[in-house]
Write a protein that holds these residues in place. Structure first.
Motif, PDB file in Angstrom:
ATOM      1  N   ALA A 229     -27.079  -5.955 -22.769  1.00 29.43           N
ATOM      2  CA  ALA A 229     -27.546  -5.531 -21.184  1.00 29.43           C
ATOM      3  C   ALA A 229     -28.251  -6.904 -20.236  1.00 29.43           C
ATOM      4  O   ALA A 229     -27.027  -6.308 -18.907  1.00 29.43           O
ATOM      5  CB  ALA A 229     -27.520  -4.825 -21.572  1.00 29.43           C
ATOM      6  N   SER A 230     -28.551  -7.271 -21.611  1.00 27.11           N
ATOM      7  CA  SER A 230     -28.918  -8.420 -19.951  1.00 27.11           C
ATOM      8  C   SER A 230     -28.133  -9.313 -20.015  1.00 27.11           C
ATOM      9  O   SER A 230     -28.017 -10.279 -18.954  1.00 27.11           O
ATOM     10  CB  SER A 230     -30.479  -9.047 -21.332  1.00 27.11           C
ATOM     11  OG  SER A 230     -30.350  -9.857 -21.930  1.00 27.11           O
ATOM     12  N   LEU A 231     -27.468  -9.987 -20.910  1.00 27.84           N
ATOM     13  CA  LEU A 231     -26.110 -10.666 -20.831  1.00 27.84           C
ATOM     14  C   LEU A 231     -25.007 -10.125 -19.490  1.00 27.84           C
ATOM     15  O   LEU A 231     -24.448 -10.929 -18.406  1.00 27.84           O
ATOM     16  CB  LEU A 231     -25.648 -11.088 -21.860  1.00 27.84           C
ATOM     17  CG  LEU A 231     -26.109 -11.889 -23.231  1.00 27.84           C
ATOM     18  CD1 LEU A 231     -24.915 -11.672 -24.049  1.00 27.84           C
ATOM     19  CD2 LEU A 231     -26.535 -12.930 -22.220  1.00 27.84           C
ATOM     20  N   ILE A 232     -24.272  -9.416 -19.716  1.00 30.21           N
ATOM     21  CA  ILE A 232     -23.390  -8.058 -18.578  1.00 30.21           C
ATOM     22  C   ILE A 232     -24.563  -8.865 -17.794  1.00 30.21           C
ATOM     23  O   ILE A 232     -24.149  -8.547 -15.916  1.00 30.21           O
ATOM     24  CB  ILE A 232     -24.033  -6.740 -18.954  1.00 30.21           C
ATOM     25  CG1 ILE A 232     -22.793  -7.280 -20.254  1.00 30.21           C
ATOM     26  CG2 ILE A 232     -23.027  -6.089 -17.910  1.00 30.21           C
ATOM     27  CD1 ILE A 232     -22.381  -5.189 -20.779  1.00 30.21           C
ATOM     28  N   VAL A 233     -25.910  -8.451 -17.216  1.00 25.47           N
ATOM     29  CA  VAL A 233     -26.903  -8.029 -16.145  1.00 25.47           C
ATOM     30  C   VAL A 233     -26.855  -9.110 -15.677  1.00 25.47           C
ATOM     31  O   VAL A 233     -26.319 -10.409 -13.928  1.00 25.47           O
ATOM     32  CB  VAL A 233     -28.084  -7.757 -16.265  1.00 25.47           C
ATOM     33  CG1 VAL A 233     -29.483  -8.352 -15.359  1.00 25.47           C
ATOM     34  CG2 VAL A 233     -28.306  -6.434 -16.814  1.00 25.47           C
ATOM     35  N   GLN A 234     -26.537 -10.209 -16.328  1.00 19.73           N
ATOM     36  CA  GLN A 234     -26.860 -12.125 -15.461  1.00 19.73           C
ATOM     37  C   GLN A 234     -24.979 -12.321 -14.839  1.00 19.73           C
ATOM     38  O   GLN A 234     -25.522 -13.858 -13.791  1.00 19.73           O
ATOM     39  CB  GLN A 234     -27.117 -13.093 -17.191  1.00 19.73           C
ATOM     40  CG  GLN A 234     -28.332 -13.075 -17.601  1.00 19.73           C
ATOM     41  CD  GLN A 234     -28.342 -14.153 -18.404  1.00 19.73           C
ATOM     42  OE1 GLN A 234     -28.088 -15.567 -18.192  1.00 19.73           O
ATOM     43  NE2 GLN A 234     -28.957 -13.909 -19.623  1.00 19.73           N
ATOM     44  N   GLN A 235     -25.124 -11.743 -15.655  1.00 18.90           N
ATOM     45  CA  GLN A 235     -23.074 -11.971 -15.085  1.00 18.90           C
ATOM     46  C   GLN A 235     -22.495 -11.183 -13.745  1.00 18.90           C
ATOM     47  O   GLN A 235     -22.199 -12.305 -12.765  1.00 18.90           O
ATOM     48  CB  GLN A 235     -21.255 -11.409 -16.242  1.00 18.90           C
ATOM     49  CG  GLN A 235     -20.604 -11.982 -15.832  1.00 18.90           C
ATOM     50  CD  GLN A 235     -19.993 -12.006 -16.913  1.00 18.90           C
ATOM     51  OE1 GLN A 235     -19.504 -11.114 -17.613  1.00 18.90           O
ATOM     52  NE2 GLN A 235     -18.289 -12.263 -16.674  1.00 18.90           N
ATOM     53  N   VAL A 236     -23.287  -9.645 -13.614  1.00 20.69           N
ATOM     54  CA  VAL A 236     -22.937  -9.174 -12.419  1.00 20.69           C
ATOM     55  C   VAL A 236     -23.917  -9.334 -11.382  1.00 20.69           C
ATOM     56  O   VAL A 236     -23.398  -9.302 -10.089  1.00 20.69           O
ATOM     57  CB  VAL A 236     -23.463  -7.590 -13.481  1.00 20.69           C
ATOM     58  CG1 VAL A 236     -23.256  -6.980 -11.427  1.00 20.69           C
ATOM     59  CG2 VAL A 236     -22.853  -7.007 -14.383  1.00 20.69           C
ATOM     60  N   MET A 237     -24.997 -10.643 -11.450  1.00 21.23           N
ATOM     61  CA  MET A 237     -25.489 -10.686 -10.383  1.00 21.23           C
ATOM     62  C   MET A 237     -24.854 -11.727 -10.076  1.00 21.23           C
ATOM     63  O   MET A 237     -24.828 -11.196  -8.162  1.00 21.23           O
ATOM     64  CB  MET A 237     -26.809 -11.626 -11.378  1.00 21.23           C
ATOM     65  CG  MET A 237     -27.294 -12.451 -10.165  1.00 21.23           C
ATOM     66  SD  MET A 237     -27.099 -14.044  -9.951  1.00 21.23           S
ATOM     67  CE  MET A 237     -27.180 -14.986 -11.343  1.00 21.23           C
ATOM     68  N   PHE A 238     -24.269 -12.845  -9.944  1.00 20.83           N
ATOM     69  CA  PHE A 238     -23.714 -13.348  -9.338  1.00 20.83           C
ATOM     70  C   PHE A 238     -22.538 -12.989  -8.545  1.00 20.83           C
ATOM     71  O   PHE A 238     -22.319 -13.086  -7.353  1.00 20.83           O
ATOM     72  CB  PHE A 238     -22.557 -14.535 -10.578  1.00 20.83           C
ATOM     73  CG  PHE A 238     -22.242 -16.044  -9.318  1.00 20.83           C
ATOM     74  CD1 PHE A 238     -22.948 -16.398  -8.190  1.00 20.83           C
ATOM     75  CD2 PHE A 238     -20.683 -16.326 -10.207  1.00 20.83           C
ATOM     76  CE1 PHE A 238     -21.855 -17.351  -7.608  1.00 20.83           C
ATOM     77  CE2 PHE A 238     -20.112 -17.352  -9.435  1.00 20.83           C
ATOM     78  CZ  PHE A 238     -20.785 -17.890  -7.760  1.00 20.83           C
ATOM     79  N   VAL A 239     -20.988 -12.191  -9.603  1.00 23.34           N
ATOM     80  CA  VAL A 239     -20.520 -11.700  -8.845  1.00 23.34           C
ATOM     81  C   VAL A 239     -20.909  -9.938  -7.817  1.00 23.34           C
ATOM     82  O   VAL A 239     -20.289 -10.369  -6.666  1.00 23.34           O
ATOM     83  CB  VAL A 239     -19.279 -10.936 -10.144  1.00 23.34           C
ATOM     84  CG1 VAL A 239     -17.968 -10.300  -9.792  1.00 23.34           C
ATOM     85  CG2 VAL A 239     -18.972 -12.369 -10.742  1.00 23.34           C
ATOM     86  N   GLY A 240     -21.873  -9.603  -7.818  1.00 22.57           N
ATOM     87  CA  GLY A 240     -22.343  -8.855  -7.457  1.00 22.57           C
ATOM     88  C   GLY A 240     -22.717  -9.087  -6.109  1.00 22.57           C
ATOM     89  O   GLY A 240     -22.053  -8.278  -4.923  1.00 22.57           O
ATOM     90  N   THR A 241     -23.516 -10.177  -6.065  1.00 26.39           N
ATOM     91  CA  THR A 241     -23.901 -10.607  -4.941  1.00 26.39           C
ATOM     92  C   THR A 241     -22.922 -11.526  -3.783  1.00 26.39           C
ATOM     93  O   THR A 241     -22.550 -10.247  -2.581  1.00 26.39           O
ATOM     94  CB  THR A 241     -24.640 -11.687  -5.217  1.00 26.39           C
ATOM     95  OG1 THR A 241     -26.048 -11.646  -5.695  1.00 26.39           O
ATOM     96  CG2 THR A 241     -25.824 -12.358  -3.923  1.00 26.39           C
ATOM     97  N   LEU A 242     -21.664 -12.288  -4.614  1.00 23.65           N
ATOM     98  CA  LEU A 242     -20.854 -12.638  -3.607  1.00 23.65           C
ATOM     99  C   LEU A 242     -20.185 -11.041  -3.424  1.00 23.65           C
ATOM    100  O   LEU A 242     -19.362 -11.246  -1.904  1.00 23.65           O
ATOM    101  CB  LEU A 242     -20.185 -13.671  -4.899  1.00 23.65           C
ATOM    102  CG  LEU A 242     -20.711 -15.089  -5.065  1.00 23.65           C
ATOM    103  CD1 LEU A 242     -19.929 -15.601  -5.325  1.00 23.65           C
ATOM    104  CD2 LEU A 242     -21.381 -15.920  -3.902  1.00 23.65           C
ATOM    105  N   ALA A 243     -20.034 -10.005  -3.767  1.00 21.59           N
ATOM    106  CA  ALA A 243     -19.089  -9.193  -3.565  1.00 21.59           C
ATOM    107  C   ALA A 243     -19.721  -8.109  -2.625  1.00 21.59           C
ATOM    108  O   ALA A 243     -18.946  -7.536  -2.093  1.00 21.59           O
ATOM    109  CB  ALA A 243     -18.775  -7.907  -4.574  1.00 21.59           C
ATOM    110  N   ILE A 244     -21.072  -8.823  -2.060  1.00 20.79           N
ATOM    111  CA  ILE A 244     -21.551  -7.250  -0.822  1.00 20.79           C
ATOM    112  C   ILE A 244     -20.897  -8.434   0.871  1.00 20.79           C
ATOM    113  O   ILE A 244     -20.403  -7.842   1.341  1.00 20.79           O
ATOM    114  CB  ILE A 244     -22.850  -7.871  -0.688  1.00 20.79           C
ATOM    115  CG1 ILE A 244     -23.468  -7.650  -2.027  1.00 20.79           C
ATOM    116  CG2 ILE A 244     -23.251  -7.116   0.574  1.00 20.79           C
ATOM    117  CD1 ILE A 244     -25.498  -7.180  -2.022  1.00 20.79           C
ATOM    118  N   GLY A 245     -20.715  -9.408   0.706  1.00 22.09           N
ATOM    119  CA  GLY A 245     -20.233 -10.267   1.110  1.00 22.09           C
ATOM    120  C   GLY A 245     -18.596  -9.667   1.386  1.00 22.09           C
ATOM    121  O   GLY A 245     -18.348  -9.934   2.031  1.00 22.09           O
TER     122      GLY A 245
END
Length: 367
Positions: free
Chosen positions: A75-91
């Motif tokens: 789950a922590s590995l998924i969170v790390q990947q989601v962090m970058f994509v999720g941040t850019l997805a806001i924009g």
């Protein structure tokens, strides 16, 4: 002159007409929406429901594919990947809400991370100053996209396709195609990669993940409760009507692309912390992943409809899909099924087509 008989006939005819109309209305009232129509209306009203259901379905499927899938470590590995994509997805979300699109998102985020890393490691610029310059740089690049769209009236797709190549080329030129080691930078540059133990789940999560959630909370409030947020929705729904109501559409679009550029720069900072350095080769799939996260999250590519919470769910779905396909295997008799890495990108493409098809169907809702 008409006699009493004629008047009675006219009254009888009027009563018959009224009865027929009343019968038609009663018949229409009896018609109940089908189950499919109810689902369509519900998804139109609550666009985040579809990605939430789909996420639950994927978690169940991948849990059967590997017993390690639902472990805290994975789950922590998924969170790390989601962090970058999720941040850019806001924009990407606020841009798509205006019926635009940004193909330069990944290239700009990585380019900004290289600029900040270069300033800190090679030129000795203090960390806070390097971050500030990087944030201004990302905002300026976003404003460049916005100015080309609003001043020259160029399609967002063409503009950002062009700047994608420009940012990518400049990124390789500035970095000389070499990774900048985070140990040569000011500690604040890699601070977002610091991991914090999370109670009850026995795993550590990087600080950037909590910062990302804070950004989602901020933009949820902005889009829901501020005038600028309402103007974004109105501009995407009908720009001409928005102009007639007094909304300065070009100014809204310019601000949206500028803010998106700032968000990408923050994402670049998060990326440095995640990798422990600034790599010009990072973020290769960020463009596709952010668009996928937004459309799977229920935001319409035609603008004017969507939620930032749906985007967060979409980003989690993208992370879960890539991770699940990478580690899952299924045993059917003597046959073992494992997925080649190429099927990750294949699956993301399929998800995009499904999401856009679902969006088209939901937009045809009859209320």
């Amino acid at each position: 002159m008409s006699g009493p008989e004629d008047k009675r006939q006219e009254e009888a005819s009027a009563e018959a007409t009224a009865a027929a109309v009343s019968g038609e209305i009663t018949e229409l009232d009896r018609q109940q929406p089908t189950v499919l129509q109810r689902v369509q209306r519900t998804l139109h009203k609550y666009p985040a429901l579809a990605p939430l259901f789909f996420l639950g379905f994927m978690l169940i499927i991948f849990a059967f594919g590997n017993e390690r899938f639902l472990t805290p470590f994975n789950a922590s590995l998924i969170v790390q990947q989601v962090m970058f994509v999720g941040t850019l997805a806001i924009g990407q979300t606020i841009i798509i809400l205006t019926a635009g699109i940004d193909l330069s998102v990944g290239a700009l985020a990585v380019f900004t991370s290289v600029v900040m890393g270069k300033l800190s490691a090679d030129f000795g610029v203090p960390g806070v100053a390097a971050l500030g310059i990087g944030f201004l740089f990302g905002t300026g690049c976003g404003l460049l996209n916005g100015m080309l769209i609003t001043r020259l009236k160029l399609p967002p797709f063409i503009v950002t396709l062009g700047t994608l190549s420009i940012f990518f080329s400049l990124n390789l030129f500035v970095s000389a195609s070499t990774t900048i080691d985070g140990r040569d930078m000011d500690p604040i540059m890699t601070w977002t990669g610091t991991r914090i133990d999370v109670p009850f789940i026995e795993t550590a999560v990087p600080i950037s993940s909590f910062l990302m959630l804070g950004m989602y909370a901020a933009f949820w409030y902005i889009l829901r409760f501020t005038a600028w947020g309402r103007h974004i929705y109105a501009t995407g729904d009908d720009p001409e009507s928005s102009r007639l109501t007094g909304i300065r559409v070009d100014r809204v679009l310019l601000a949206v692309y500028g803010v998106a550029g700032l968000i990408y720069a923050v994402g670049g900072w998060f990326l440095i912390g995640r990798l422990g350095g600034a790599s010009p080769q990072a973020g290769a799939t960020a463009n596709l992943d952010t668009i996928t996260a937004v459309v799977i999250g229920g935001t319409s590519l035609f603008g004017g409809r969507g939620t930032i919470i749906g985007t967060l769910l979409g980003a989690v779905i993208v992370g879960v899909a890539r991770n699940g396909l990478a580690i899952s295997q299924y045993q059917i008799g003597e046959l073992t099924i494992k997925f080649d890495p190429l099927w990750q990108t294949f699956t993301i493409g399929v998800l995009v087509i499904i999401a856009v098809t679902l969006d088209q169907w939901i937009r045809r809702v009859s209320v």
